[in-house]
Design an enzyme around this catalytic site. Structure first.
Site, PDB file in Angstrom:
ATOM      1  N   LEU A 108       0.816  -1.216   0.000  1.00 17.36           N
ATOM      2  CA  LEU A 108       0.000   0.000   0.000  1.00 17.36           C
ATOM      3  C   LEU A 108       0.845   1.258   0.000  1.00 17.36           C
ATOM      4  O   LEU A 108       0.428   2.302  -0.499  1.00 17.36           O
ATOM      5  CB  LEU A 108      -0.920   0.015   1.231  1.00 17.36           C
ATOM      6  CG  LEU A 108      -2.002  -1.060   1.291  1.00 17.36           C
ATOM      7  CD1 LEU A 108      -2.735  -1.002   2.623  1.00 17.36           C
ATOM      8  CD2 LEU A 108      -2.985  -0.881   0.139  1.00 17.36           C
ATOM      9  N   GLY A 109       2.027   1.180   0.570  1.00 21.30           N
ATOM     10  CA  GLY A 109       2.895   2.350   0.634  1.00 21.30           C
ATOM     11  C   GLY A 109       4.092   2.066   1.516  1.00 21.30           C
ATOM     12  O   GLY A 109       4.190   1.018   2.156  1.00 21.30           O
ATOM     13  N   GLY A 145       7.310   4.250   3.999  1.00 19.56           N
ATOM     14  CA  GLY A 145       7.798   5.495   4.576  1.00 19.56           C
ATOM     15  C   GLY A 145       8.975   5.213   5.482  1.00 19.56           C
ATOM     16  O   GLY A 145       9.556   4.116   5.457  1.00 19.56           O
ATOM     17  N   SER A 175       9.064   4.669   8.581  1.00 20.14           N
ATOM     18  CA  SER A 175       8.855   3.685   9.634  1.00 20.14           C
ATOM     19  C   SER A 175       8.695   2.269   9.105  1.00 20.14           C
ATOM     20  O   SER A 175       8.707   1.311   9.878  1.00 20.14           O
ATOM     21  CB  SER A 175       7.614   4.065  10.457  1.00 20.14           C
ATOM     22  OG  SER A 175       6.477   4.153   9.617  1.00 20.14           O
ATOM     23  N   VAL A 182       3.918  -0.864   4.230  1.00 25.64           N
ATOM     24  CA  VAL A 182       2.564  -1.256   4.594  1.00 25.64           C
ATOM     25  C   VAL A 182       1.989  -2.159   3.512  1.00 25.64           C
ATOM     26  O   VAL A 182       2.080  -1.844   2.310  1.00 25.64           O
ATOM     27  CB  VAL A 182       1.652  -0.026   4.784  1.00 25.64           C
ATOM     28  CG1 VAL A 182       0.267  -0.462   5.271  1.00 25.64           C
ATOM     29  CG2 VAL A 182       2.266   0.948   5.779  1.00 25.64           C
ATOM     30  N   LYS A 241       1.764  -3.217   8.782  1.00 18.26           N
ATOM     31  CA  LYS A 241       2.979  -2.399   8.643  1.00 18.26           C
ATOM     32  C   LYS A 241       4.166  -3.165   9.185  1.00 18.26           C
ATOM     33  O   LYS A 241       4.197  -3.560  10.358  1.00 18.26           O
ATOM     34  CB  LYS A 241       2.828  -1.068   9.382  1.00 18.26           C
ATOM     35  CG  LYS A 241       4.138  -0.310   9.518  1.00 18.26           C
ATOM     36  CD  LYS A 241       3.950   1.162   9.841  1.00 18.26           C
ATOM     37  CE  LYS A 241       3.704   1.975   8.605  1.00 18.26           C
ATOM     38  NZ  LYS A 241       3.814   3.415   8.806  1.00 18.26           N
ATOM     39  N   ASP A 262       4.801  13.009  13.817  1.00 13.23           N
ATOM     40  CA  ASP A 262       4.924  12.983  12.359  1.00 13.23           C
ATOM     41  C   ASP A 262       3.566  13.237  11.706  1.00 13.23           C
ATOM     42  O   ASP A 262       3.112  12.468  10.853  1.00 13.23           O
ATOM     43  CB  ASP A 262       5.500  11.638  11.898  1.00 13.23           C
ATOM     44  CG  ASP A 262       6.094  11.718  10.485  1.00 13.23           C
ATOM     45  OD1 ASP A 262       6.293  12.851   9.987  1.00 13.23           O
ATOM     46  OD2 ASP A 262       6.346  10.670   9.883  1.00 13.23           O
TER      47      ASP A 262
END
Length: 816
Positions: A531-532, A534, A536, A539, A553, A647
């Site tokens: 899904l994406g 970043g 951290s 996901v 995640k 964040d």
């Protein structure tokens, strides 16, 4: 004189008249029960057995509940808002015109509401059975409290596949014990928290056949009858569990008590006291989790909790928190800390076996555990040479006599002084008063173990002492047949695993729990759908076996030890707000650290606002600003544990199917190490363009860093442009551009020359369709949020109040 005496005789009735007038059986449509008049504003069943209204749970905190009216303690049998009490002033429960029964707090916040789907609701009524029902114009029941029990079943009330009992703890919150049907259709008692999910009744050491249960029966239904019989679809030959005072005319309740035992109570109508007429577990030490992590339950002769040598209580007075090692032996110190093993005869910590190894020596078994820093101890069966290394010490239990084949070897630090520390042992004939007993617990933490009393009819009931004696006789017979015992133990291994896995799948949707890597790999189809990603982690989208869509995640840069990681997750898992993404659970297995959250349909605000095909109109944008403010205000001001997001940005604001905002990744600042691989993540938490100046200046970090980031988000909602894109187009550093923009906006607001420049600043895609006052409010708030001095920034609570005020003021205005 006669009239005077008549008036005097009537005075008691006149005093009670307001209470009688306000207590009623029916709550009509569009009427309420108020907490301000909680002593008199009640519903009462026609026969007076049950009452419904507000009950004080502690000072200035109330719950909407149903209780037995004429008992010594007015025993509560159902609560709508357990774990989320309302204030003592201004709270109410209202039967709305739309058909929902709604409980609101003093500020109008909806705390609980009925989940019925019918709008044809005419009234709510408290029945003589203790069932609170909502009925339609035709008299049909469209909602009933019997469908959502808390910790108690009443006569005629059913427990089915979709319902469960959950124990309460001393703070009126849901506890760790559950009573419900497993995937195998077996009605079971289960201990459940983030680390452990164990079935302890029926006894896991016995097979279902020995427990007189039928596996995989066609239905899942149990019911308590008024005569004291409890029957369930999985009971062999449909033989019920019966009360010792079986018969009609007695008021009863079946309750999952805070200590994890299921008890059937009978009411003595002469004095309002309850007595136990049936109990699921006659030996309390068989209840899992009773003495907490590392604690051992034994009989001396009463059930007693003790710490093993080398351990001490985590919290004196609260055995549910168990014991901790006096000297740490975790992996973080394993390489510099020598260890040794303490022998605990006739003792076992049920479950948590890392594996079992057959036909090896005691020395070899010891070496396996000593070489693994995650091993906390091992059980060794001498006659068979079987080794059970354990990664977690829970459900500790000492067995009677020295004929037991169970021997536990506990790993402790070599430097630990254990001289004078006794090994906990069970002895029902032991006359000594033990220094640590279960009755030493805080009354708020665990109720005493109630005995079974003598009935008014003179029938003799079992007490725990005789139960213990019978259990010892049974154990001795089992020890004689050691061959049978080991065969059973061998077969139990696979059954344990199967039961635990099935128990995981049956976890209630609302519970935060631990998943294993295998489950999440299956749910995400081996992490196929990304899904994406970043700073951290990455996901993935997935679907659990119960059909729920989830986002998984996979965290990066986690440097905490296992205990710290899980402790932080317990805090985050308890956070629940409509504008925060719900966290369902986590995985912590070997090097894998993952969070499991609800899946949000429309993705991030960033994708829609900056790149998407959906144009957010002004109403939607303002609603998003309000929703994000609500979520942050909850984190900053209402959580029991203070949480800073660190964040806040459009990528971490997700929009559901109705485009309502939900903040993601809150609490990750607690879990992740500083820094990371993503180039946009600073040396501390945050993303370039949204980080407050104090991050860079190494000043004290407070909730005001989130306020600063929220100010940037407000500007992006109004303008429809990323601040990073504005900075790149101007050729300036983003923090320099923001300072200039804030200064310009503040000056323009001060000069009052607003309409023309506001038209230019607002996203041109809205074609002038926006609310002028709301835009002005958002810009003023953004300017205040982006002040370089954190002390001058407003709180999220005050920001939310101003936004709500602007919403109310403009609700009747026409968009220009």
């Amino acid at each position: 004189m006669a009239p005077i005496f008549s008036i005097l005789h009537a005075l008691p009735f006149l005093v009670l008249l307001p209470i009688i007038a306000m207590s009623r059986e029916i709550l009509p449509l569009k009427s309420s029960l108020s907490v301000d008049d909680y002593q008199s504003d009640l519903l009462r069943s026609r026969d007076g057995t049950f009452s419904c209204g507000f009950r004080a749970v502690y000072d200035n905190a109330f719950a909407f509940s149903i209780w037995y009216t004429n008992t010594a303690s007015e025993t509560v049998v159902w609560t709508a808002n357990r774990g989320r009490p309302v204030h003592a002033r201004g709270s109410a429960v209202t039967l709305h015109k739309g058909g929902a029964l709604v409980l609101t707090d003093y500020d109008g916040t909806v705390v609980w509401q009925s989940d019925n789907n019918s709008s044809d609701v005419q009234q709510a009524r408290l029945l003589d059975t203790g069932n609170l029902v909502m009925t339609s114009s035709t008299g049909m029941i469209v909602w009933q409290s019997f469908d959502s029990p808390t910790d108690t079943l009443l006569p005629t009330q059913h427990i089915v596949a979709t319902t469960k009992l959950v124990s309460a703890n001393g703070f009126h919150d849901p506890g760790h014990y559950m009573f419900h049907f497993t995937d195998s259709s077996v009605l079971s008692l289960i201990y459940d928290d983030a680390d452990v999910h164990d079935i302890y009744w029926p006894d896991p050491d016995d097979g279902l056949y020995q427990s007189k249960r039928n596996r995989y029966n066609s239905t899942r239904m149990g019911v308590l009858h008024g005569n004291g019989d409890f029957v369930s679809s999985d009971f062999a030959d449909q033989q019920p569990f019966s009360a010792s005072d079986r018969g009609s005319g007695i008021k009863r309740r079946l309750t999952l008590d805070p200590d994890g035992n299921l008890r059937l109570y009978s009411l003595d109508s002469s004095n309002g006291d309850w007595s136990v007429s049936w109990v699921a577990i006659s030996q309390p030490c068989n209840i899992h989790g009773l003495c907490g992590p590392n604690g051992i339950c034994h009989y001396s002769p009463a059930p007693t909790c003790s710490c093993p040598p080398g351990f001490e209580m985590n919290n004196p007075g609260n055995w549910t928190q168990g014991c901790k090692a006096i000297v740490d032996t975790s992996c973080s110190v394993a390489q510099v800390q020598s260890v040794r093993f303490v022998h605990l005869p006739d003792t076992d910590f049920w479950g948590s076996d890392q594996r079992h190894v057959d036909k090896i020596s005691l020395h070899a078994c010891r070496n396996i555990c000593e070489s693994d820093c995650n091993c906390r101890g091992f059980q060794y069966v001498i006659r068979e040479g079987t080794c059970f290394p354990k990664s977690f010490l829970f459900n500790g239990r000492a067995y009677p006599s020295h004929r037991s084949a169970r021997n536990m070897y506990l790993k402790i630090a070599g430097s630990t002084n254990i001289s004078g520390m006794l090994v906990p042992q069970s002895n029902v004939l032991d006359p000594r008063k033990h220094s640590r007993s279960c009755h030493q617990m805080d009354a708020k933490t665990m109720v005493p173990f109630p005995d079974v009393h003598r009935t008014s009819q003179g029938e003799t009931r079992w007490s725990y002492f005789y139960g213990f004696a019978a259990a010892i006789f049974t154990l001795e017979a089992l020890f004689i047949a050691t061959a049978w015992f080991f065969v059973s133990r061998w077969e139990l291994g696979s059954l344990e695993i199967q039961a635990v896995e099935q128990g995981y799948m049956m976890m209630a949707i609302s519970n935060f729990r631990r998943y294993n890597y295998k489950e999440l790999a299956k749910a995400t189809k081996k992490f196929r759908y990304e899904l994406g990603r970043g700073g951290s982690g990455i996901v993935y989208r997935g679907a659990l076996d119960d059909g729920r869509a989830v986002a998984v995640k996979m965290l990066e840069n986690v440097r905490q030890c296992e205990e710290e990681f899980q402790a932080e997750l317990r805090i985050i898992g308890n956070i629940n707000h409509m504008n925060l993404v719900r966290i369902w659970g986590f995985c912590s297995e070997n090097s894998h650290r993952m969070l499991v959250t609800e899946y949000i349909e429309n993705g991030s605000l960033a994708n829609i606002l900056f790149d998407g095909n959906i144009l957010l109109d002004w109403r939607r944008r303002f609603n998003i600003a309000v929703g994000v403010a609500k979520g942050l205000a909850y984190l900053h001001h209402e959580c029991l544990e203070w949480v800073i997001h660190c964040d806040v940005k459009p990528e971490n604001i997700l929009l559901d199917k109705d485009l309502e905002p939900k903040i993601a990744d809150f609490g990750l600042a607690k879990l992740l190490s500083r820094g990371g691989s993503n180039q946009k993540v600073s040396r501390v938490r945050g993303t370039i363009g949204y980080i407050a100046p104090e991050w860079i200046s190494s000043l004290q970090i407070t909730a005001k860093v989130d306020v600063y980031s929220y100010g940037v988000v407000l500007l992006e909602l109004v303008s429809g442009k990323r601040v990073l894109d504005l900075a790149e187009s101007s050729g300036e550093e983003v923090h320099v551009l923001l300072r200039k923009l804030v200064k310009l906006l503040a000056s323009t607001l001060l000069n009052g020359d607003e309409p023309s420049w506001i038209e230019e600043f607002v996203d041109c895609r809205l074609s002038g369709q926006f609310n002028h006052m709301q835009v002005r409010t958002m810009i003023k708030l953004a300017v205040a949020c982006l002040d370089d001095e954190s002390s001058k920034r407003p709180t999220m609570e005050s920001i939310l109040q101003l936004l709500l005020l602007a919403d109310e003021s403009c609700s009747s205005n026409v968009l220009r």
